[in-house]
Write a protein that holds these residues in place. Sequence first.
Motif, mmCIF file in Angstrom:
data_model
loop_
_atom_site.group_PDB
_atom_site.id
_atom_site.type_symbol
_atom_site.label_atom_id
_atom_site.label_comp_id
_atom_site.label_asym_id
_atom_site.label_seq_id
_atom_site.Cartn_x
_atom_site.Cartn_y
_atom_site.Cartn_z
ATOM 1 N N TYR A 248 7.359 -10.838 3.776
ATOM 2 C CA TYR A 248 6.022 -11.432 3.971
ATOM 3 C C TYR A 248 4.997 -10.347 4.277
ATOM 4 O O TYR A 248 3.918 -10.316 3.694
ATOM 5 C CB TYR A 248 6.050 -12.407 5.160
ATOM 6 C CG TYR A 248 6.146 -13.856 4.799
ATOM 7 C CD1 TYR A 248 5.020 -14.666 4.820
ATOM 8 C CD2 TYR A 248 7.360 -14.428 4.466
ATOM 9 C CE1 TYR A 248 5.101 -16.012 4.527
ATOM 10 C CE2 TYR A 248 7.462 -15.768 4.167
ATOM 11 C CZ TYR A 248 6.327 -16.559 4.201
ATOM 12 O OH TYR A 248 6.406 -17.889 3.900
ATOM 13 N N GLN A 249 5.326 -9.491 5.239
ATOM 14 C CA GLN A 249 4.354 -8.488 5.688
ATOM 15 C C GLN A 249 3.972 -7.524 4.563
ATOM 16 O O GLN A 249 2.820 -7.096 4.472
ATOM 17 C CB GLN A 249 4.865 -7.731 6.897
ATOM 18 C CG GLN A 249 6.091 -6.871 6.621
ATOM 19 C CD GLN A 249 6.706 -6.309 7.888
ATOM 20 O OE1 GLN A 249 6.522 -6.850 8.974
ATOM 21 N NE2 GLN A 249 7.451 -5.229 7.754
ATOM 22 N N TRP B 172 -4.389 -9.934 2.629
ATOM 23 C CA TRP B 172 -4.655 -11.263 3.173
ATOM 24 C C TRP B 172 -4.350 -11.257 4.658
ATOM 25 O O TRP B 172 -3.591 -10.427 5.156
ATOM 26 C CB TRP B 172 -3.769 -12.313 2.500
ATOM 27 C CG TRP B 172 -4.108 -12.630 1.081
ATOM 28 C CD1 TRP B 172 -5.059 -12.063 0.285
ATOM 29 C CD2 TRP B 172 -3.459 -13.607 0.268
ATOM 30 N NE1 TRP B 172 -5.048 -12.638 -0.959
ATOM 31 C CE2 TRP B 172 -4.081 -13.581 -0.999
ATOM 32 C CE3 TRP B 172 -2.417 -14.500 0.482
ATOM 33 C CZ2 TRP B 172 -3.689 -14.422 -2.037
ATOM 34 C CZ3 TRP B 172 -2.023 -15.339 -0.544
ATOM 35 C CH2 TRP B 172 -2.666 -15.304 -1.790
ATOM 36 N N LYS C 143 -2.420 -12.916 7.847
ATOM 37 C CA LYS C 143 -1.060 -13.480 7.959
ATOM 38 C C LYS C 143 -1.077 -15.000 7.815
ATOM 39 O O LYS C 143 -0.216 -15.574 7.144
ATOM 40 C CB LYS C 143 -0.429 -13.104 9.299
ATOM 41 C CG LYS C 143 -0.068 -11.654 9.400
ATOM 42 C CD LYS C 143 0.509 -11.342 10.774
ATOM 43 C CE LYS C 143 0.715 -9.860 10.930
ATOM 44 N NZ LYS C 143 1.233 -9.530 12.273
ATOM 45 N N THR D 17 1.675 -9.502 2.212
ATOM 46 C CA THR D 17 0.408 -9.698 2.921
ATOM 47 C C THR D 17 -0.433 -8.426 2.866
ATOM 48 O O THR D 17 -1.626 -8.466 2.573
ATOM 49 C CB THR D 17 0.675 -10.101 4.388
ATOM 50 O OG1 THR D 17 1.418 -11.314 4.400
ATOM 51 C CG2 THR D 17 -0.616 -10.282 5.171
ATOM 52 N N MET E 233 -1.505 -16.087 4.185
ATOM 53 C CA MET E 233 -0.264 -15.905 3.426
ATOM 54 C C MET E 233 0.726 -17.015 3.779
ATOM 55 O O MET E 233 1.331 -17.628 2.891
ATOM 56 C CB MET E 233 0.345 -14.536 3.712
ATOM 57 C CG MET E 233 1.637 -14.276 2.949
ATOM 58 S SD MET E 233 1.451 -14.241 1.151
ATOM 59 C CE MET E 233 0.584 -12.692 0.940
#
Length: 155
Positions: free
Chosen positions: A61-62, A70, A72, A65, A75
């Motif tokens: 995810y990170q 974007w 957090k 992102t 996202m």
Amino acid sequence: MADSVKWLTAEEEDAWRGFLRLRDRLEARLSRLLQAESGLSGPDYAVLVGLTDVPEGRRRYQDLTRELEWEKSRMSHHIARMAKRGLVVREECAEDARGAFVVITEAGRAAIEAAAPLHVEAVRSMFLDHVTPAELRVLAQLSERVIAALDEDAS
């Protein structure tokens, strides 16, 4: 404070505003076309491209992102909406209980494979057909230089 501001010259302001109009119009028209022709929004397409850029179709995810720049929460909400549509799944990270992965599904692959030719055709007709190869090289160099400066300043 106002005395220390180095205001834009007329030429700089025209160039800056022209660049913003170009970016905004291209983004809006590409998004409308993608939505109408493929059912994917511009942000859907960006996420799917980010996932298909890696062979396994799986990113933290990170990292995604950061790549898309974007927030957090944006996202997280967007991935949840895409997961409801079956385009991606969220996988927990075994090594890091706080981390998670976004993984493209077969439906997500099919969606990006259907949308990509439309996107490329639109990029050509809306943008590339209107610039010369020399202008394109200058734009690429300019973009890389500004991006490098922004990346240096990202701290």
